[in-house]
Write a protein that holds these residues in place. Structure first.
Motif, PDB file in Angstrom:
ATOM      1  N   ALA A 167       0.828  -1.201   0.000  1.00  0.00           N
ATOM      2  CA  ALA A 167       0.000   0.000   0.000  1.00  0.00           C
ATOM      3  C   ALA A 167       0.866   1.257   0.000  1.00  0.00           C
ATOM      4  O   ALA A 167       2.051   1.218   0.309  1.00  0.00           O
ATOM      5  CB  ALA A 167      -0.904  -0.002   1.227  1.00  0.00           C
ATOM      6  N   ASN A 168       0.244   2.363  -0.350  1.00  0.00           N
ATOM      7  CA  ASN A 168       0.828   3.687  -0.157  1.00  0.00           C
ATOM      8  C   ASN A 168      -0.025   4.394   0.887  1.00  0.00           C
ATOM      9  O   ASN A 168      -1.246   4.512   0.723  1.00  0.00           O
ATOM     10  CB  ASN A 168       0.840   4.493  -1.459  1.00  0.00           C
ATOM     11  N   ILE A 169       0.597   4.870   1.968  1.00  0.00           N
ATOM     12  CA  ILE A 169      -0.139   5.480   3.069  1.00  0.00           C
ATOM     13  C   ILE A 169       0.550   6.789   3.441  1.00  0.00           C
ATOM     14  O   ILE A 169       1.743   6.809   3.761  1.00  0.00           O
ATOM     15  CB  ILE A 169      -0.191   4.557   4.301  1.00  0.00           C
ATOM     16  N   ASP A 170      -0.217   7.874   3.406  1.00  0.00           N
ATOM     17  CA  ASP A 170       0.310   9.182   3.785  1.00  0.00           C
ATOM     18  C   ASP A 170      -0.436   9.706   5.009  1.00  0.00           C
ATOM     19  O   ASP A 170      -1.602   9.372   5.242  1.00  0.00           O
ATOM     20  CB  ASP A 170       0.179  10.170   2.630  1.00  0.00           C
ATOM     21  N   VAL A 171       0.239  10.577   5.770  1.00  0.00           N
ATOM     22  CA  VAL A 171      -0.266  11.041   7.064  1.00  0.00           C
ATOM     23  C   VAL A 171      -0.341  12.560   7.094  1.00  0.00           C
ATOM     24  O   VAL A 171       0.650  13.236   6.828  1.00  0.00           O
ATOM     25  CB  VAL A 171       0.657  10.561   8.207  1.00  0.00           C
ATOM     26  N   ARG A 172      -1.519  13.106   7.365  1.00  0.00           N
ATOM     27  CA  ARG A 172      -1.678  14.516   7.741  1.00  0.00           C
ATOM     28  C   ARG A 172      -0.922  15.513   6.869  1.00  0.00           C
ATOM     29  O   ARG A 172      -0.312  16.451   7.383  1.00  0.00           O
ATOM     30  CB  ARG A 172      -1.223  14.704   9.181  1.00  0.00           C
ATOM     31  N   GLY A 173      -0.874  15.316   5.588  1.00  0.00           N
ATOM     32  CA  GLY A 173      -0.195  16.260   4.720  1.00  0.00           C
ATOM     33  C   GLY A 173       1.305  16.113   4.670  1.00  0.00           C
ATOM     34  O   GLY A 173       1.979  16.872   3.967  1.00  0.00           O
ATOM     35  N   PHE A 174       1.867  15.128   5.416  1.00  0.00           N
ATOM     36  CA  PHE A 174       3.297  14.872   5.281  1.00  0.00           C
ATOM     37  C   PHE A 174       3.587  14.463   3.834  1.00  0.00           C
ATOM     38  O   PHE A 174       2.799  13.760   3.218  1.00  0.00           O
ATOM     39  CB  PHE A 174       3.729  13.714   6.190  1.00  0.00           C
ATOM     40  N   PRO A 175       4.727  14.839   3.283  1.00  0.00           N
ATOM     41  CA  PRO A 175       5.052  14.411   1.920  1.00  0.00           C
ATOM     42  C   PRO A 175       5.269  12.904   1.867  1.00  0.00           C
ATOM     43  O   PRO A 175       5.719  12.283   2.822  1.00  0.00           O
ATOM     44  CB  PRO A 175       6.339  15.172   1.610  1.00  0.00           C
ATOM     45  N   GLY A 176       4.930  12.315   0.747  1.00  0.00           N
ATOM     46  CA  GLY A 176       5.093  10.866   0.599  1.00  0.00           C
ATOM     47  C   GLY A 176       4.842  10.463  -0.834  1.00  0.00           C
ATOM     48  O   GLY A 176       5.616  10.793  -1.720  1.00  0.00           O
ATOM     49  N   GLY A 177       3.725   9.756  -1.064  1.00  0.00           N
ATOM     50  CA  GLY A 177       3.356   9.361  -2.410  1.00  0.00           C
ATOM     51  C   GLY A 177       3.780   7.965  -2.777  1.00  0.00           C
ATOM     52  O   GLY A 177       3.328   7.420  -3.779  1.00  0.00           O
ATOM     53  N   SER A 178       4.657   7.353  -2.010  1.00  0.00           N
ATOM     54  CA  SER A 178       5.119   5.997  -2.310  1.00  0.00           C
ATOM     55  C   SER A 178       5.409   5.280  -0.998  1.00  0.00           C
ATOM     56  O   SER A 178       6.052   5.845  -0.107  1.00  0.00           O
ATOM     57  CB  SER A 178       6.372   6.033  -3.187  1.00  0.00           C
ATOM     58  N   ASP A 179       4.921   4.045  -0.871  1.00  0.00           N
ATOM     59  CA  ASP A 179       5.072   3.270   0.355  1.00  0.00           C
ATOM     60  C   ASP A 179       4.450   4.035   1.533  1.00  0.00           C
ATOM     61  O   ASP A 179       3.409   4.656   1.383  1.00  0.00           O
ATOM     62  CB  ASP A 179       6.538   2.902   0.583  1.00  0.00           C
ATOM     63  N   ALA A 180       5.078   4.017   2.686  1.00  0.00           N
ATOM     64  CA  ALA A 180       4.476   4.641   3.880  1.00  0.00           C
ATOM     65  C   ALA A 180       5.572   5.141   4.810  1.00  0.00           C
ATOM     66  O   ALA A 180       5.794   4.597   5.889  1.00  0.00           O
ATOM     67  CB  ALA A 180       3.576   3.646   4.597  1.00  0.00           C
ATOM     68  N   PRO A 181       6.297   6.196   4.426  1.00  0.00           N
ATOM     69  CA  PRO A 181       7.473   6.620   5.192  1.00  0.00           C
ATOM     70  C   PRO A 181       7.175   7.125   6.593  1.00  0.00           C
ATOM     71  O   PRO A 181       8.079   7.167   7.435  1.00  0.00           O
ATOM     72  CB  PRO A 181       8.065   7.735   4.320  1.00  0.00           C
ATOM     73  N   PHE A 182       5.930   7.533   6.870  1.00  0.00           N
ATOM     74  CA  PHE A 182       5.601   8.055   8.192  1.00  0.00           C
ATOM     75  C   PHE A 182       4.538   7.192   8.884  1.00  0.00           C
ATOM     76  O   PHE A 182       3.706   7.704   9.636  1.00  0.00           O
ATOM     77  CB  PHE A 182       5.129   9.506   8.078  1.00  0.00           C
ATOM     78  N   VAL A 183       4.597   5.887   8.636  1.00  0.00           N
ATOM     79  CA  VAL A 183       3.645   4.957   9.248  1.00  0.00           C
ATOM     80  C   VAL A 183       4.405   3.789   9.860  1.00  0.00           C
ATOM     81  O   VAL A 183       5.197   3.131   9.185  1.00  0.00           O
ATOM     82  CB  VAL A 183       2.635   4.423   8.211  1.00  0.00           C
ATOM     83  N   THR A 184       4.157   3.546  11.140  1.00  0.00           N
ATOM     84  CA  THR A 184       4.715   2.391  11.834  1.00  0.00           C
ATOM     85  C   THR A 184       3.579   1.472  12.249  1.00  0.00           C
ATOM     86  O   THR A 184       2.588   1.931  12.831  1.00  0.00           O
ATOM     87  CB  THR A 184       5.512   2.822  13.076  1.00  0.00           C
ATOM     88  N   VAL A 185       3.704   0.192  11.955  1.00  0.00           N
ATOM     89  CA  VAL A 185       2.745  -0.818  12.404  1.00  0.00           C
ATOM     90  C   VAL A 185       3.379  -1.576  13.561  1.00  0.00           C
ATOM     91  O   VAL A 185       4.483  -2.110  13.435  1.00  0.00           O
ATOM     92  CB  VAL A 185       2.363  -1.786  11.271  1.00  0.00           C
ATOM     93  N   SER A 186       2.686  -1.590  14.694  1.00  0.00           N
ATOM     94  CA  SER A 186       3.181  -2.253  15.892  1.00  0.00           C
ATOM     95  C   SER A 186       2.268  -3.406  16.279  1.00  0.00           C
ATOM     96  O   SER A 186       1.067  -3.384  15.986  1.00  0.00           O
ATOM     97  CB  SER A 186       3.271  -1.265  17.060  1.00  0.00           C
TER      98      SER A 186
END
Length: 765
Positions: free
Chosen positions: A99-118
């Motif tokens: 998936a591609n997951i972005d958070v609160r307007g953080f830049p991204g567009g590919s994968d999920a650089p600001f998402v941690t799954v615990s």
């Protein structure tokens, strides 16, 4: 509301006992009725040492979903479930993984650089994203999950792996006093065959067990005409109640993969997938060192039907102790190990007619032959596809130890977090060849003896680029954190600080593999902090104000992408500053959690896929998150909404909207319960999601239109049997989640998953 520390300690003790026997967990999954008070939700994510607090007392934005709510979402993947969390833009259209997951307007567009799954409070992999790997791909949802907590911003930069964006924490179910279980069978209109099982009980005095898992197979929502999605999982969770605390151990083994759904020609239907029985086996060119300082090309056979997935295990243990006199200790450990591979057909450029191409002699092509010998006419649409192969072998070890001391009006927590992780990876990407456009479309082999299309000539790749990687990396992070809470009447003040050091080694031979490895070594330090004040100005409501400053260290891929600038002394750390103003309301029949947020980021890489063109962005975002529920008799209405203005504030794209994130998205959920005359209980539920316009890339060249998605379902509860029918994307909406990340002007688009219907029957005993 006066937060008496003694009353809090008693409440938390009751909560702890309830969880140990599974009592509170069961209560949290029950639907409230008009004559009972809403069960007060308890959260553990974002607190020092993972301590339990009421959601109403939390001075941060956190969303919780219990097992009943998860079941009614009927998610097609872990990322798909995250759409229920405000502040996120989730592209789960790639299949069961990727998936591609972005958070609160953080830049991204590919994968999920600001998402941690615990899982149970520790990240499944400390680095949130590597190329072709984001955390949600390493996790599968089944009946063993009790609840999920989604924390945005807040104290995130200080605890666990210091993620400044989103931490999604999945909590496993625990054993019960009495032996209980569930058997569940699921099928669908796309021939899903899945069996789930769950068993909980007591092994001996104060020792409990939970064991569960699934076996699954299907051709996929986008039918591949073979068993393209296959998986199984087994989870064991043991807990022991101690005289002064609790201990636990868990192990989850998973082998699950599915077709990698990629953007396709915009003229094709939303249920299109290129891979099929006739084209899944391909020869892929692989460069290798020739022993003379150069490289040569070999050919290997791969199965594109493998898609994306996870074959590995996640294990862990924890210990929670009350040491007396206000002292508590929490110890958590986890180990992740396995393979996360990616194989699939990646489009390159737009579809064209065969007769618009020329052969190696420069002559127009009027007919051609596929690899199986079938004749293709000149008016046939063809397109370049790269058979991409990415192998990743990963491992991670994480430990979090904290000790806390509680006084009458003050609490302090000190902790030590350490983690180490590795990757061994091998890629062969690019490799474009012409294929007949359409599901199961074969590769073009020859053009009637006159000559081959240039990019199909063995060893020649003039249709596009070819890029190979052979690399190994390891990283270790050590962090100390200190948090304090001070209670003054109806106010709670908290402050947290984290000091972290990361050492990284990454050796890579990329491009055309010649046996020459470049090694990057980094030793980086960072400090993060958070501070907040929470005002409980009534028994059922409050507000908070919080600021934080965090960072994201460079991961392995950043050194490969920015190697030259790193060696020249460039700082590859991404800095994030945030502020939040929240309002909280929870009463018998309604709840509302609203958060105004502001964030700034500096240093986010923005790279053109398939090239060495990379820039570093600065962004700014302001927005509002809403998370609410209204209980009106047997009717429940839920609201999940995000409104934001996120823009790039530096470089050539200054003033543009952050890519692939809408300015607004709203999700309304509805649930109505009633009882039939024969005593059968029925639940009718649905969701309507509205997603605004977005731009395909940072240049804002291509607009992705707004769309509305409708889901509908019903559950019949017949004694110990429940039957669920879930319809995903009822109106078969063709909502675009992305264009072509390699060429924004190419006529390729990836749609949300088409309408699909799932039927399941579960027996509880």
């Amino acid at each position: 509301m006066n937060k008496n520390p003694l009353a809090q300690a008693v409440s938390l003790a009751v909560i702890s006992l309830g969880f140990s026997g599974g009592l509170v967990a069961q209560q949290l999954s029950q639907e409230p009725t008009s004559d009972t008070m809403v069960i007060e939700e308890v959260v553990t994510t974002g607190t020092p040492g993972g301590a339990s607090i009421r959601k109403l007392d939390a001075s941060f934005s956190i969303t919780t979903l219990n097992d009943d709510e998860i079941a009614k979402v009927s998610p097609t993947s872990t990322a798909d479930l995250m759409k229920s969390i405000p502040g996120l833009w989730v592209e789960s259209s790639g299949g069961v993984s990727g998936a591609n997951i972005d958070v609160r307007g953080f830049p991204g567009g590919s994968d999920a650089p600001f998402v941690t799954v615990s899982l149970n409070g520790l990240p499944v992999y400390p680095a949130p994203t590597l190329s072709f790997l984001e955390n949600s791909s390493l996790f599968r949802i089944d009946e063993t999950i009790q609840r999920v907590e989604g924390l945005r911003g807040g104290p995130n930069p200080v605890y666990s792996n210091g993620q400044p964006g989103l931490t999604t924490n999945f909590i496993l179910k625990e054993g019960t006093e009495q032996t209980e279980g569930r058997l569940k069978y699921s099928t669908s209109d796309y021939d899903l065959q899945r069996a789930d099982a769950l068993l909980t009980g007591k092994l001996s005095d104060d020792v409990y067990y939970m064991i569960g898992g699934y076996v699954s197979s299907s051709p996929g929502v986008r039918d591949a005409d073979f068993s393209a999605e296959e998986g199984h999982q087994l989870t064991v969770h043991l807990t022991a109640e101690l005289d002064n605390g609790k201990a636990g151990f868990y192990l989850r083994d998973t082998d699950d993969h599915g077709t990698w759904y990629l953007p396709g020609a915009s003229t094709l239907p939303a249920d299109y997938t290129q891979v099929g029985p006739s084209n899944r086996r391909v020869l892929v060119p692989v460069s290798q060192a020739d022993g003379n300082g150069g490289s040569s090309t070999a050919w290997q056979s791969f199965d594109m039907g493998e898609g994306r997935g996870w074959d590995g295990s996640i294990g862990g243990a924890y210990l929670e102790l009350d040491l007396g006199d206000g002292w508590t200790l929490n110890e958590r450990f986890s180990l992740t190990s396995g393979n996360a591979d990616t194989l699939g057909f990646v489009p390159d450029g737009s579809p064209v007619r065969l007769d618009s191409l020329t052969d190696l002699n420069g002559d127009a092509i009027t007919s051609a032959t596929t690899v199986s010998g079938a004749t293709v006419s000149g008016d046939t649409l063809v397109q370049q596809f790269g058979a991409w192969v990415v192998r990743k072998d990963i491992e991670a070890v994480t430990n979090d130890l904290s000790i806390a001391k509680q006084w009458d009006t003050f609490k302090i927590t000190a902790g030590y977090y350490t983690s180490s992780w590795e990757v061994n990876e091998w890629w062969s990407i690019g490799n474009q060849k012409y294929y007949v456009l359409g599901h199961d479309g074969e590769q073009i082999a020859s053009v009637g003896g006159v000559g081959e299309i240039a990019c199909n000539a063995a060893g020649v790749a003039t249709c596009g680029w070819s890029y190979d990687v052979d690399a190994s990396g390891d990283a270790r992070e050590n962090a100390l954190y200190l948090a304090g809470e001070f209670y003054l009447g109806d106010f709670t003040f908290d402050l947290g600080v984290r000091s972290a050091n990361r050492e990284t080694n990454y050796s890579v031979d990329d491009g055309a593999l010649d046996g020459v490895f470049t090694t990057y070594k980094a030793d980086e330090d960072g400090t993060a902090y958070t501070a907040a004040v929470d005002w409980a100005f009534a028994d059922n409501m409050g507000s908070f104000f919080r600021i934080n400053s965090g960072f994201k260290f460079a991961d392995f891929d950043n050194y490969r992408e920015f190697g030259d600038s790193f060696r020249a002394g460039s700082d590859l750390v991404i800095d994030v500053d945030q502020a939040e103003l929240g309002y909280k309301l929870q009463d018998d029949n309604y709840s509302l959690f609203a958060t105004l947020f502001y964030n700034e980021t500096q240093g986010m890489p923005d790279c053109v896929v398939g090239s060495d063109v990379c820039t570093r962005l600065e962004t700014e975002a302001t927005g509002l998150e809403l998370d609410g529920k209204l209980y009106w008799g047997d009717f429940t209405l839920g609201l999940n909404a995000t409104f934001q203005d996120a823009e790039i504030t530096s470089g050539e794209f200054q003033g543009n909207q952050v890519q692939r994130q809408p300015e607004h998205q709203v999700r309304l959920t509805q649930n109505y319960d009633w009882t039939l005359s024969n005593g059968v209980e029925v639940s009718l539920y649905g969701a309507v999601s509205r997603v605004g316009e977005r731009y395909s890339d940072s240049s804002n060249l291509t607009t992705l239109p707004a769309y509305t998605k409708v889901d509908l379902g019903t559950v019949f509860y017949i004694n110990d049997l429940n039957v669920q029918l879930a319809v995903n994307n009822l109106t078969d909406e063709e909502g675009a989640t992305e264009g072509d990340p390699r060429d924004p002007l190419a006529a390729n688009v990836r749609y949300i998953l088409p309408r699909n219907i799932k039927l399941s029957a579960a027996y509880d005993f």
